[in-house]
Scaffold this motif. Structure first.
Motif, PDB file in Angstrom:
ATOM      1  N   ILE A 241       0.837  -1.203   0.000  1.00 26.02           N
ATOM      2  CA  ILE A 241       0.000   0.000   0.000  1.00 26.02           C
ATOM      3  C   ILE A 241       0.867   1.248   0.000  1.00 26.02           C
ATOM      4  O   ILE A 241       0.603   2.209  -0.730  1.00 26.02           O
ATOM      5  CB  ILE A 241      -0.944  -0.011   1.219  1.00 26.02           C
ATOM      6  N   LEU A 242       1.937   1.240   0.796  1.00 25.09           N
ATOM      7  CA  LEU A 242       2.831   2.397   0.831  1.00 25.09           C
ATOM      8  C   LEU A 242       3.477   2.635  -0.521  1.00 25.09           C
ATOM      9  O   LEU A 242       3.620   3.785  -0.963  1.00 25.09           O
ATOM     10  CB  LEU A 242       3.902   2.189   1.906  1.00 25.09           C
ATOM     11  N   MET A 243       3.871   1.567  -1.198  1.00 21.75           N
ATOM     12  CA  MET A 243       4.489   1.747  -2.508  1.00 21.75           C
ATOM     13  C   MET A 243       3.516   2.371  -3.483  1.00 21.75           C
ATOM     14  O   MET A 243       3.870   3.280  -4.249  1.00 21.75           O
ATOM     15  CB  MET A 243       4.994   0.413  -3.058  1.00 21.75           C
ATOM     16  N   ASN A 244       2.274   1.902  -3.481  1.00 22.53           N
ATOM     17  CA  ASN A 244       1.274   2.487  -4.369  1.00 22.53           C
ATOM     18  C   ASN A 244       1.033   3.960  -4.046  1.00 22.53           C
ATOM     19  O   ASN A 244       0.860   4.786  -4.944  1.00 22.53           O
ATOM     20  CB  ASN A 244      -0.039   1.706  -4.269  1.00 22.53           C
ATOM     21  N   ILE A 245       1.033   4.296  -2.757  1.00 20.88           N
ATOM     22  CA  ILE A 245       0.822   5.692  -2.355  1.00 20.88           C
ATOM     23  C   ILE A 245       1.947   6.572  -2.873  1.00 20.88           C
ATOM     24  O   ILE A 245       1.720   7.643  -3.445  1.00 20.88           O
ATOM     25  CB  ILE A 245       0.718   5.801  -0.827  1.00 20.88           C
ATOM     26  N   PHE A 246       3.188   6.122  -2.706  1.00 25.19           N
ATOM     27  CA  PHE A 246       4.311   6.974  -3.092  1.00 25.19           C
ATOM     28  C   PHE A 246       4.491   7.067  -4.600  1.00 25.19           C
ATOM     29  O   PHE A 246       4.687   8.154  -5.145  1.00 25.19           O
ATOM     30  CB  PHE A 246       5.598   6.485  -2.423  1.00 25.19           C
TER      31      PHE A 246
END
Length: 511
Positions: free
Chosen positions: A306-311
């Motif tokens: 999820i963090l990768m998609n956000i960034f």
């Protein structure tokens, strides 16, 4: 005279001769069926064996496909290596894909050979359509990017924009050009970090500049040519030989180390008070109490995904939109002046633009729409993959076909937009078209099940930052540059940003 003796035909020859008309009939039917099937497929440029149409795509792929669509139509079929790919270039066809047949083509292929990398969170980040994906989508919409959650980060946006204005003011006193591309990217990175992690990162921890480099490298890698994407089963060997696999492995290892550090930091600290949580707090809070019957079995790999998609989706796209908007305004002083008059007239004696003022800034919102029409951050929406057979505009689309929507081409369609190459925000006066996925003439965030769930978060940041930049400063071109000399060339990775840095001279206004 002796009569010539007639030779008898072999016994097997007679049935063979009788079979010849039948064989011709079957062959004719097969040829006709193949021709009929070809007619039902979308048209497209002829390719060559093995590589298909790959050699016909230029560096700016969206422009090459736009030119092809003028000849072959808004739904066309290309073969990119071994992968059949349908390119959609009209609003009507995009509606067929993103609404009418959304369920048939909402899966997603891996990108840039990530299937051969050794990090579990990538398998989660690029998960195909299914029960898990639906649960994660619901989590993002209802928890991470809900209206309440977006509102909770208002103080973060306003504090970081105040810091941006303060840093630009130092250039204003000496009338020195400021690199707005760099300043705006730092702004979006800092806001995203604080929303996700509760803080920005100092040099000793990760390095703000290094953090941006890692994000840029990730976007460049995911948008690069990977043989594994187009030649299944053998392409990954080419990626290893060219060094792409090693670069991907290094980049995603840096992401993995980074994510693990911030997750560990949050675990070691006490839980924040409700209402003050950052995104990792929310996700860790969902991980701890889950049971076997929980709808979503969150692990740390899920949180990293999820963090990768956000960034990758959040840092660059907001910055890209703001830089293109300021570049267009610098090229069109009339539009910039009109926007500043609206903003300064609305704010009056206040010292800055706050989020409560944004809904009153109608012309500013038109500028943002017009920017995303001409300069969508993702010129080609991330590929979808069909799961079943269906038809678009009378053409049959087979399963396991990739579909890409050329939103850049749709934004320049003369059937929709008058003078489509002109930057003219007034075209949205009394115009219902919006960018939230319901109007297929304007699709910077995509639509359907794969539409961006963080639209409100991104747009709020873009509008607030632009409003303050225009409120606080008048902007001049440096080095005796003329408006028509501003370089508007594009550079493409997974997103499409301005090729050269935007340098403008800020002149402090006295609101």
């Amino acid at each position: 005279m002796m009569k010539k003796r007639q030779m008898a035909s072999p016994i097997w020859l007679t049935p063979l001769l009788l079979m010849i008309p039948v064989l011709f009939y079957l062959l004719k039917n097969k040829i006709q069926a193949q021709r009929s099937q070809r007619k039902q497929q979308p048209p497209g440029p002829p390719g060559i064996p093995i590589i298909g149409n790959l050699h016909q795509l230029g560096e700016l792929r969206h422009r090459s496909l736009w030119q092809f669509s003028k000849k072959y139509g808004p739904v066309m079929l290309l073969h990119l290596g071994r992968v059949p790919t349908v390119i959609v270039s009209s609003a009507d066809a995009a509606k067929e894909v993103l609404k009418t047949h959304d369920l048939n083509c909402c899966s997603r292929p891996l990108l840039a050979g990530t299937g051969k990398l050794s990090y579990n969170y990538l398998d989660v980040a690029f998960t195909p359509y299914g029960d898990y994906w639906r649960d994660m989508r619901k989590l993002c919409v209802l928890e991470l990017f809900s209206a309440k959650r977006v509102q909770s980060f208002q103080f973060v946006r306003e504090e970081e924009i105040d810091l941006l204005i303060s840093s630009i003011s130092k250039f204003s006193s000496s009338a020195t050009p400021v690199d707005l591309s760099e300043k705006i990217l730092s702004l979006t990175a800092n806001i995203t970090c604080r929303a996700a992690f509760g803080k920005i990162f100092e040099e000793k921890e990760f390095g703000d500049e290094r953090f941006q480099e890692v994000i840029h490298e990730g976007l460049a890698m995911l948008g690069s040519f990977s043989a594994a994407d187009f030649f299944p089963y053998v392409g990954w060997i080419v990626d290893r030989l060219t060094g792409l696999h090693a670069r991907l492995e290094k980049n995603f290892k840096e992401f993995d180390v980074f994510y693990q550090k911030v997750i560990d930091d949050h675990i070691q600290k006490q839980t924040k008070e409700p209402g003050n949580e950052d995104i990792i707090d929310v996700l860790l809070g969902m991980e701890r109490p889950q049971t076997e019957s929980s709808a979503i079995q969150l692990s740390q790999d899920h949180i990293k995904a999820i963090l990768m998609n956000i960034f990758l989706a959040g840092v660059d796209t907001g910055a890209i939109t703001m830089v293109w908007a300021m570049a267009e305004l610098a090229r069109h002083p009339r539009i910039m002046k009109k926007a500043q008059e609206e903003i300064r007239g609305c704010i009056g004696k206040k010292r800055k633009v706050s989020e409560s003022d944004i809904d009153k800034l109608v012309y500013l919102k038109m500028i943002v729409k017009e920017t995303m029409r001409l300069h969508p951050p993702s010129t080609l929406l991330i590929p979808r993959e069909t799961m079943s057979k269906f038809s678009i505009n009378g053409y049959e689309i087979e399963p396991k076909t990739r579909i890409q929507v050329n939103v850049w081409a749709i934004g320049r369609d003369p059937k929709i937009w008058r003078n489509p190459e002109e930057f003219y925000p007034e075209r949205f006066v009394d115009n219902h078209i919006d960018f939230r996925g319901q109007n297929y003439e304007l699709l910077p965030f995509g639509g359907g099940r794969r539409g961006c769930p963080a639209i409100s978060m991104g747009i709020t940041m873009v509008e607030l930052a632009l409003a303050n930049l225009l409120f606080w400063f008048d902007w001049k071109l440096p080095f005796n540059t003329k408006e028509e000399d501003i370089n508007m060339e594009e550079k493409v990775g997974l997103t499409t940003y301005k090729k050269t840095a935007l340098l403008l001279v800020p002149i402090k206004s006295d609101p």
